[in-house]
Write an enzyme that holds these catalytic residues in place. Structure first.
Site, PDB file in Angstrom:
ATOM      1  N   ASP A 133      -6.984  10.252  16.100  1.00  0.00           N
ATOM      2  CA  ASP A 133      -6.010  10.213  16.418  1.00  0.00           C
ATOM      3  C   ASP A 133      -5.992  11.342  17.467  1.00  0.00           C
ATOM      4  O   ASP A 133      -5.714  12.866  16.413  1.00  0.00           O
ATOM      5  CB  ASP A 133      -4.395  10.020  16.448  1.00  0.00           C
ATOM      6  CG  ASP A 133      -3.826   9.897  14.759  1.00  0.00           C
ATOM      7  OD1 ASP A 133      -4.570  10.776  14.206  1.00  0.00           O
ATOM      8  OD2 ASP A 133      -3.240   8.597  14.140  1.00  0.00           O
ATOM      9  N   ASP A 191       5.992   1.999   9.281  1.00  0.00           N
ATOM     10  CA  ASP A 191       6.491   1.135   9.259  1.00  0.00           C
ATOM     11  C   ASP A 191       4.804   0.187   9.572  1.00  0.00           C
ATOM     12  O   ASP A 191       4.851  -0.839  10.429  1.00  0.00           O
ATOM     13  CB  ASP A 191       6.336   1.290  11.237  1.00  0.00           C
ATOM     14  CG  ASP A 191       5.692   2.085  11.621  1.00  0.00           C
ATOM     15  OD1 ASP A 191       4.873   2.423  11.011  1.00  0.00           O
ATOM     16  OD2 ASP A 191       6.308   2.644  12.775  1.00  0.00           O
ATOM     17  N   HIS A 200       1.439   1.455  10.609  1.00  0.00           N
ATOM     18  CA  HIS A 200       1.164   1.822  11.623  1.00  0.00           C
ATOM     19  C   HIS A 200      -0.435   2.329  11.165  1.00  0.00           C
ATOM     20  O   HIS A 200      -0.043   3.139   9.357  1.00  0.00           O
ATOM     21  CB  HIS A 200       1.013   2.761  12.738  1.00  0.00           C
ATOM     22  CG  HIS A 200       1.701   4.257  11.932  1.00  0.00           C
ATOM     23  ND1 HIS A 200       3.083   4.742  12.209  1.00  0.00           N
ATOM     24  CD2 HIS A 200       0.994   5.356  11.163  1.00  0.00           C
ATOM     25  CE1 HIS A 200       2.900   6.341  11.435  1.00  0.00           C
ATOM     26  NE2 HIS A 200       2.046   6.315  11.147  1.00  0.00           N
ATOM     27  N   GLU A 259       0.651   1.562  16.412  1.00  0.00           N
ATOM     28  CA  GLU A 259       2.238   0.973  16.007  1.00  0.00           C
ATOM     29  C   GLU A 259       2.335  -0.435  16.201  1.00  0.00           C
ATOM     30  O   GLU A 259       1.824  -1.166  16.772  1.00  0.00           O
ATOM     31  CB  GLU A 259       3.043   2.026  17.074  1.00  0.00           C
ATOM     32  CG  GLU A 259       3.263   3.395  17.071  1.00  0.00           C
ATOM     33  CD  GLU A 259       3.602   4.142  16.627  1.00  0.00           C
ATOM     34  OE1 GLU A 259       4.385   3.008  15.569  1.00  0.00           O
ATOM     35  OE2 GLU A 259       4.200   5.129  16.345  1.00  0.00           O
TER      36      GLU A 259
HETATM   37  C1  F6R Z   1      -2.854  10.337  11.259  1.00  0.00           C
HETATM   38  C2  F6R Z   1      -2.852   8.613  10.884  1.00  0.00           C
HETATM   39  C3  F6R Z   1      -1.620   8.765  10.310  1.00  0.00           C
HETATM   40  C4  F6R Z   1      -0.933   8.776   9.695  1.00  0.00           C
HETATM   41  C5  F6R Z   1       0.074   7.677   8.523  1.00  0.00           C
HETATM   42  C6  F6R Z   1       0.699   8.331   7.386  1.00  0.00           C
HETATM   43  O1  F6R Z   1      -4.027  10.564  11.199  1.00  0.00           O
HETATM   44  O2  F6R Z   1      -3.575   8.075  11.321  1.00  0.00           O
HETATM   45  O3  F6R Z   1      -1.307   6.886  10.807  1.00  0.00           O
HETATM   46  O4  F6R Z   1      -2.202   8.466   8.691  1.00  0.00           O
HETATM   47  O5  F6R Z   1       1.350   8.815   9.653  1.00  0.00           O
HETATM   48  O6  F6R Z   1       0.787   9.745   7.763  1.00  0.00           O
HETATM   49  P1  F6R Z   1       1.314  10.891   6.169  1.00  0.00           P
HETATM   50  O7  F6R Z   1       0.285  11.108   5.218  1.00  0.00           O
HETATM   51  O8  F6R Z   1       1.717  12.076   6.492  1.00  0.00           O
HETATM   52  O9  F6R Z   1       2.545  10.143   5.706  1.00  0.00           O
END
Ligand code: F6R
Length: 252
Positions: free
Chosen positions: A68, A137, A139, A144
């Site tokens: 992403d 959440d 995701h 999301e």
């Molecule tokens: C980022 C991504 C997100 C993160 C998620 C957890 O490329 O794919 O889904 O893996 O937001 O983020 P952290 O590791 O910062 O808790």
């Protein structure tokens, strides 16, 4: 099949995840690897870079596709995911930058960029190993919680929770981009193997719900229950609820 590994510490989790990723690259040197940003995988990236500098693995034939990118942000912006990947991983290993891909957050037409990205993943023959984190959440990527699983790369409005979680990296929540481009559920689910990294107490509840609760787009990670080959590497705080309710699920 889902295999859970629990390490005492973040460092242990990172080392374990790096071992799995390195094994993939050793077994198939021209692997297509799906990558993630966020705080969680940084330790794993460092451990992999160390292995590379010791000559234990090479990424010279590896191609990568990141999950992403924020929309509307320049790749040179220090909060762009392209910048994150270059700094935390690509510049520390022997990969050819031309073999690395991140959705273009400055594409004029976001829908056309989504189509281009899906075509790119298809042209690579899909993903061999997909690295994932998990949001508070549920995701994965920027998929999301919602009413439906979205198959293709998509252009989405970020939820307040994600904006809030990511605001720690920006001067204020107002500066966090409100839109993003994310690989969809299809490319993730079609990856031959999934490697999820997760740390910290704040992820314990959603992690247990994702893998032991109902499969629902309200918790996007729950779709991974349908994937044939998932390894979850967690630290003890993140795995605490699974360890308590389903101790038999943890194999190492
Ligand atoms: C980022 C991504 C997100 C993160 C998620 C957890 O490329 O794919 O889904 O893996 O937001 O983020 P952290 O590791 O910062 O808790």
């Amino acid at each position: 099949m889902i295999r859970f590994y629990c390490a005492e510490t973040y460092e242990g989790m990172s080392a374990r995840a790096a071992t799995f990723m390195a094994a993939q690259v050793l077994a198939k040197p021209d692997s297509v690897i799906g990558l993630a940003t966020g705080s969680t995988p940084i330790g794993m990236y460092t451990a992999l870079a160390d292995k590379c500098s010791r000559g234990e693995i090479t990424f010279k034939d590896v191609r990568t596709v990141n999950l992403d990118e924020y929309y509307g942000i320049d790749p040179t912006h220090d909060q762009s995911y392209r910048y994150f990947m270059n700094k935390n991983f690509f510049e520390k290993i022997d990969i050819c930058l031309g073999n690395t891909n991140v959705p273009n957050g400055k594409a004029e037409d976001p829908q056309a960029e989504c189509a281009r990205y899906d075509a790119l993943i298809d042209s690579y023959g899909g993903i061999d190993m997909q690295l994932l984190g998990i949001g508070r959440d549920g995701h994965i990527g920027f998929n999301e919680p919602g009413d439906a699983f979205i198959p293709g790369t998509n252009y989405i409005k970020l939820t307040e929770d994600t904006i809030d979680a990511n605001s720690r990296f920006f001067a204020s929540a107002d500066e966090v981009p409100k839109y993003a481009l994310t690989t969809g559920i299809r490319a993730i689910m079609q990856a031959k193997k999934i490697l999820m990294v997760v740390n910290g107490e704040s992820k314990a509840k959603i992690l247990e719900e994702a893998f032991f609760g109902p499969i629902t787009p309200a918790n996007p990670a729950s779709i991974l229950q349908l994937h044939p080959d998932v390894v979850v590497c967690g630290d003890a705080p993140a795995m605490a609820i699974i360890a308590e309710k389903h101790p038999e699920a943890i194999i190492g």
